[in-house]
Scaffold this motif. Structure first.
Motif, short mmCIF file in Angstrom:
data_model
loop_
_atom_site.label_atom_id
_atom_site.label_comp_id
_atom_site.label_asym_id
_atom_site.label_seq_id
_atom_site.Cartn_x
_atom_site.Cartn_y
_atom_site.Cartn_z
N LEU A 97 0.24 13.48 2.27
CA LEU A 97 0.79 12.15 2.54
C LEU A 97 2.00 12.20 3.46
N GLN A 112 -3.02 5.29 10.67
CA GLN A 112 -3.12 5.25 9.20
C GLN A 112 -2.07 6.16 8.57
N GLU A 116 0.88 5.11 5.99
CA GLU A 116 1.07 5.77 4.68
C GLU A 116 2.48 6.35 4.57
N HIS A 119 4.82 3.56 3.83
CA HIS A 119 4.71 3.15 2.42
C HIS A 119 5.44 4.14 1.51
N LEU A 174 1.62 3.59 -3.78
CA LEU A 174 0.64 3.94 -2.77
C LEU A 174 -0.78 3.57 -3.22
#
Length: 177
Positions: A97, A112, A116, A119, A174
């Motif tokens: 991540l 993407q 992530e 986030h 998440l």
């Protein structure tokens, strides 16, 4: 005041006697249930719980049965905590991540990954500072729990709890995205 002190001294002496009498048997009992690595900590936790419970060892009818009953509860709590830790993100999942995509990655994957990462950064910003720092030191810097505890001036158990709560928080945030 002297009477209260005498009572506390007597109570402490009784717990000391219980410890000396049953520590070896309790260690064997716990080693059979949780393994050699965790058993000594759980022996200590058993006696800490007994002392913190306020139970007067002088009124316990069967010291051994009571002590092993408390130890059984400690084993159950340890099992629940272990299962909880095992359901959290693994270090590899966290690293995935947090990793920055390489320049040759497809644009949609890079976008993407950036999302992530944003986030995750937001989730870390929502945490208390010590929790976020423990998480960063563990997962980003790769420090051991002992090293983190020394750096933050807290116990290893506190570090483990903070990282566990940080992982829970990240999983929750998440997972909702």
């Amino acid at each position: 005041m002297a009477a209260a002190s005498d009572t506390q001294s007597e109570r402490n002496a009784r717990f000391g006697l219980l410890y000396r009498s049953y520590q070896t048997a309790l260690l064997r009992f716990l080693t059979n249930r949780v393994g050699r690595e965790d058993a000594p900590d759980l022996v200590q936790e058993t006696f800490v719980r007994m002392v913190q419970s306020g139970t007067d060892p002088g009124v316990i009818r069967n010291d051994r049965a009571f002590l092993f009953h408390v130890a059984g509860n400690v084993v159950a709590d340890h099992g629940r905590a272990t299962r909880r830790r095992n359901r959290l993100l693994t270090p590899d999942e966290v690293d995935a991540l947090l990793s920055v995509p390489d320049e040759s990655a497809r644009p949609d994957r890079a976008a993407q990954a950036r999302i992530e990462g944003q986030h995750l950064a937001r989730a870390l910003a929502e945490m208390p500072p010590r929790r976020a720092e423990a998480f960063r030191l563990s997962r980003l810097n790769g420090l051991s729990h002992q090293a983190i505890a020394s750096r933050l001036g807290v116990s290893v158990r506190t570090v483990e709890g903070e990282i566990r709560m940080a992982l829970d928080h990240c999983d929750e945030r998440l997972g909702a995205v």
